[in-house]
Design an enzyme around this catalytic site. Structure first.
Site, PDB file in Angstrom:
ATOM      1  N   HIS A 132      42.622  35.028  54.219  1.00 35.04           N
ATOM      2  CA  HIS A 132      43.412  35.494  53.094  1.00 35.04           C
ATOM      3  C   HIS A 132      43.543  37.347  53.076  1.00 35.04           C
ATOM      4  O   HIS A 132      42.642  38.114  54.378  1.00 35.04           O
ATOM      5  CB  HIS A 132      42.323  36.118  52.190  1.00 35.04           C
ATOM      6  CG  HIS A 132      42.453  34.343  51.540  1.00 35.04           C
ATOM      7  ND1 HIS A 132      42.991  32.974  51.225  1.00 35.04           N
ATOM      8  CD2 HIS A 132      41.070  33.545  49.792  1.00 35.04           C
ATOM      9  CE1 HIS A 132      42.488  32.785  50.767  1.00 35.04           C
ATOM     10  NE2 HIS A 132      41.208  32.117  49.770  1.00 35.04           N
ATOM     11  N   LYS A 523      39.020  38.008  38.344  1.00 32.24           N
ATOM     12  CA  LYS A 523      39.412  38.932  37.836  1.00 32.24           C
ATOM     13  C   LYS A 523      40.338  38.192  36.090  1.00 32.24           C
ATOM     14  O   LYS A 523      40.823  39.478  35.652  1.00 32.24           O
ATOM     15  CB  LYS A 523      41.207  38.470  38.341  1.00 32.24           C
ATOM     16  CG  LYS A 523      42.526  39.077  38.667  1.00 32.24           C
ATOM     17  CD  LYS A 523      43.248  39.013  39.515  1.00 32.24           C
ATOM     18  CE  LYS A 523      44.092  37.196  39.676  1.00 32.24           C
ATOM     19  NZ  LYS A 523      44.893  37.199  38.008  1.00 32.24           N
TER      20      LYS A 523
END
Length: 865
Positions: A132, A523
């Protein structure tokens, strides 16, 4: 600041200042100093933030770029000085008089030798490296910093003569000059194989050597005379990797990339094993007179001579009357042949290599040389057991919708390139298993698993790809959204009805793995609600596993940043739901976290010992019972906090116009220009229309740049306030009791406190104003004020990080210098946002300034996404 740290910071800072003056003249250094002194004065409230902003705006853009480079280099050097100080303190504390806190010795002392020995038999620690894109530094910059690190260690080495010290100082100056002249920004986009090679640095320089030292530490804690008896510790660490295997949202990861990734891994581990075997073999000058070889070893050498007479004759000539040395050097030649694919001499599997090593070990022990049997040779055995011939298990990940679309196309007969790629991936998994064994690549993670049908799809695709020659697959569901986390047990029940899953459970002692996604849940729900929902999911899944006689491993998809489930790993383990660990812990290690934890041997060893210590303690009945009692007592309180915090978070993030506003107040668009990784920053094209379009990493990264750090704390203040308001004074006492007694709640508040400490309200206001929405800005700042006030009230701290002296010092050391880069970034961002009339050159210069400042702030805050 401690004297040793202050001395290193001054040394490195002074040398950097000399380099800056030599390169850009004394005027450049003077401008850097003006801004440095201005931001410090602003921290002391001797000048206003507006005055600092005016100073940052007065230089030409080219000069501002040089100043941004100076502060970025300073952060790299300050981080390095702190790392050296941490290592120095670790060594000073390790006196041997008592075990270090959170060490393996401490675990044995706390848990008890017999109980620890029982736990070790089932102990599993599985760190999974991911690509990532959260490492902002170029590899060239990271390498330059490592060279400076080597010279700094030399400079501080005791008993150095004046001449040696002067030469080391000259080398330091040379390397810092090179760091200054190295571009901080990538000019080409990384491809997935670049990411694989970057990760190999952690293996080559740290992990291969550190892992056996961790096992040795455990062995020493479990019994006396380690190194002269059969080991009591076993190899319990297994590394995994998504680098080159994770294709969810990354079209650049293809079947060919996955194949090449495994070949790169194998090349590195086989080279390391060859070198280690050669080194130990050359040193094993044990004469047959003093350690006669066993009959098995004599027979093996005779058989080797029959099959490879020239090679064995040469070894016998070089090592006369040293049969153990001859044997190990013969094994080194076989490993070299394995790497080169010379099949007449190559090993077929690491199991065969282990058998040969153990034969040598047993021969040495029987021949009266136990220290040679269980010393360095045991380290090599542990390395083979840990890394095999593949280094790390390469895991494949893909989105459930991709599988569903592929099956639909196959049913209709018109197969697209994407579906062909799915089938090719499964064929590559089969190839890896045939070449390196099942353990090299068998886990297949399905993102956004919504039903057992999503799991069945992978097995159906495997049958389409290879029929009855399909590879062994352990398909791992990944639950990410709040709804998916709640539905996880019912999905698993559906999985148990699948014949393919039943066959795997029968073959692997009823082991099943489930992945929990921290990034997307945070999120979607906000940090507080996500933390509590993840805990609920752990509890529910643990109960489900117990009811269905399944040996469950929870795979924690945690990010590096606090807004993505990051934070101290050992505290995270101890905060898990009771029964959910049971001696097994699997977690992602992402981006900058890989190099923060594994960039230096001493820090890597400390990290692994801390996590193991936590896993052992979390698996004991006493800790499980204490956690269960606290969770039961504070369940209602947690629900109130979660509900109110999620409501506040959604009220902001789901408001009309919020995604567009976020794009204006942060360098979200520009982060994509940093070329952090091979994976696209968002799903689809164009500006995000909702948070669903945006990946969790740029979401967190962009907020960190604004000094708001919203994903790490937003909503918790409203959650705490709901409890306090509803309970007429008693609520505060209950929150304080939860903080004192419940590890999960303490971890949540401590992580939020860290995130708040990295937030700067005055600078954040300037970023928020760029969006032209006073209502959003007021909402964010009001929640910040509420959260900060109530976190301090509940924890009983008079200031943020009051009880975390080391971390507090690190934040305070960096804050003024981060401020300098933030002001330069704000200047660039404001000009770009209002820059309809900018020409191409002006826009390019401003983008360079912006990206340099992004890079520098990431280095200063020591986390990106």
């Amino acid at each position: 600041m401690p004297d040793e740290l202050r001395a290193d910071v001054r040394l490195l800072g002074g040398l950097l200042g000399q380099v800056i003056a030599e390169h850009g003249g004394p005027d450049l250094l003077a401008d850097v100093e003006r801004l440095r002194k201005a931001v410090i004065a602003a921290r002391r409230r001797e000048v206003s933030v507006d005055e600092v902003a005016a100073l940052a705006a007065e230089w030409p853009v080219e000069r501002a770029v040089q100043i941004a480079r100076a502060f970025t280099c300073y952060f790299h050097l300050a981080n390095l000085a702190e790392e050296h100080y941490r290592i120095r303190i670790l060594r000073e504390r390790d006196t041997g008089a008592a075990p270090l806190p959170e060490s393996l010795g401490a675990a044995v002392a706390e848990v008890g030798r017999e109980r620890t020995a029982e736990l070790v038999r089932e102990l599993e620690l599985r760190p999974v490296l991911t690509a990532h894109p959260t490492e902002a530094r170029r590899r060239a910059v990271a390498t330059a910093i490592q060279r400076i690190s080597t010279q700094l260690a030399e400079y501080n080495a005791p008993a150095r003569g004046a001449g040696e010290r002067a030469e080391t100082r000259r080398r330091l100056l040379e390397e810092i000059d090179l760091l200054w002249r190295t571009s901080q920004l990538r000019h080409t986009k990384l491809d997935p194989l670049d990411e694989v090679r970057t990760a190999m640095a952690a293996f080559d320089e740290t992990l291969f050597r550190v892992v056996p030292s961790v096992y040795r530490s455990l062995d020493a804690a479990l019994g006396l005379d380690t190194g002269s008896r059969p080991p009591l510790a076993r190899a319990y660490i297994r590394y995994g990797s998504w680098i080159g295997g994770d294709r969810d949202g990354n079209p650049n990861v293809t079947a060919s990339v996955t194949r090449q990734a495994m070949l790169i891994q194998a090349e590195h581990v086989l080279t390391a094993l060859e070198n280690a075997t050669t080194r130990i073999g050359r040193s094993l000058t044990v004469a047959r007179t003093y350690a006669p070889p066993s009959p098995a070893l004599r027979a093996a050498l005779a058989e080797a001579e029959d099959a490879h007479p020239d090679l064995v004759s040469e070894l016998a000539t070089r090592s006369p009357r040293e049969p153990h040395r001859q044997w190990l050097l013969f094994l080194a030649a076989r490993i070299a042949a394995t790497r080169r694919r010379e099949m007449d001499l190559a090993y077929r599997s690491p199991a065969d290599f282990l058998a040969d090593l153990r034969m040598c070990q047993e021969s040495l022990a029987q021949g009266g040389a136990p220290r040679q049997a269980y010393g360095e040779l045991q380290h090599l055995i542990w390395q083979v057991e840990t890394f095999g011939f593949h280094l790390a298990e390469l895991e494949v990940r893909q989105h459930s919708q991709v599988h569903a679309a592929a099956l639909e196309e196959i049913a209709k007969g018109a197969v697209s390139e994407r579906t062909e790629e799915v089938l090719a991936t499964i064929r590559v998994i089969a190839w890896i298993q045939e070449r390196f064994g099942t353990t090299a690549c068998s886990r297949y993670v399905v993102s956004f698993t919504r039903s057992a049908r999503d799991i069945a799809a992978v097995y159906e695709l495997a049958a389409h790809a290879l029929g009855d020659r399909a590879p062994v697959l352990d398909v791992v569901p990944l639950f990410e959204s709040g709804e998916d986390l709640a539905n996880a047990p019912s999905v698993l029940s559906g999985m148990l009805e699948l014949p393919a899953v039943q066959a795997r459970l029968a073959a692997n002692d009823r082991r099943l793995e489930v992945m929990l996604g921290y990034s997307d849940s945070a999120k979607e729900l906000g940090p507080a609600a996500a933390t509590l929902k993840l805990y609920d999911a752990q509890e529910a899944l643990t109960a489900w596993a117990r009811a269905n006689d399944v040996r469950l491993t929870l795979f924690h998809g945690r990010g590096g940043a606090l807004g993505r489930g990051g934070g101290p790993a050992n505290r995270a383990v101890l905060a898990q739901a009771p029964g959910s660990v049971s001696g097994r812990f699997k977690v992602t290690e992402q981006g900058e976290v890989i190099f923060a934890r594994y960039g230096h041997a001493a820090i890597a060893r400390r990290h692994m010992e801390q996590v193991t210590h936590a896993v052992l303690l979390a698996s004991t009945p006493a800790v499980e019972e204490r956690t269960a009692v606290a969770a039961d007592r504070f369940r209602a309180l947690a629900e109130t906090v979660a509900t109110a915090s999620e409501r506040a978070y959604r009220a902001l993030t789901e408001a009309p116009g919020f995604p567009e506003w976020f794009g204006l107040v942060s360098p979200l668009e520009e982060i994509g220009l940093l070329r952090l990784g091979s994976r696209p920053a968002r799903r689809g094209l164009g500006a995000p229309r909702s948070l669903d379009d945006l990946r969790a990493i740029p979401w967190v990264f962009a907020w960190a740049q604004t000094r708001v750090n919203l994903p790490g704390w937003y909503g918790l203040g409203s959650g705490l306030d709901a409890v306090i308001s509803a309970e007429d004074g008693a609520g505060l006492k209950e929150l304080q009791a939860a903080y004192a007694e419940w590890p999960l709640f303490a971890s949540l508040l401590d992580n939020v406190e860290m995130s708040l400490a990295k937030t700067d309200r005055a600078i954040a206001e300037r970023y928020l104003a760029l969006g032209g929405r006073e209502d959003f800005s007021a909402q964010v700042l009001a929640e910040y004020d509420l959260t900060r006030r109530l976190v301090l009230t509940v924890t009983g701290h008079s200031r943020l990080l009051e009880n975390r002296r080391v971390l507090s010092r690190a934040v305070q050391l960096r804050d003024p210098y981060v401020d300098a880069l933030s002001h330069l970034q704000l200047r660039a961002l404001a000009a770009l946002r209002a820059g309809d009339e900018l020409d191409e050159q002006e826009r390019e210069q401003l983008n360079t300034l912006l990206l340099l400042s992004v890079n520098g702030v990431a280095a200063g805050l020591q986390n990106t996404g």
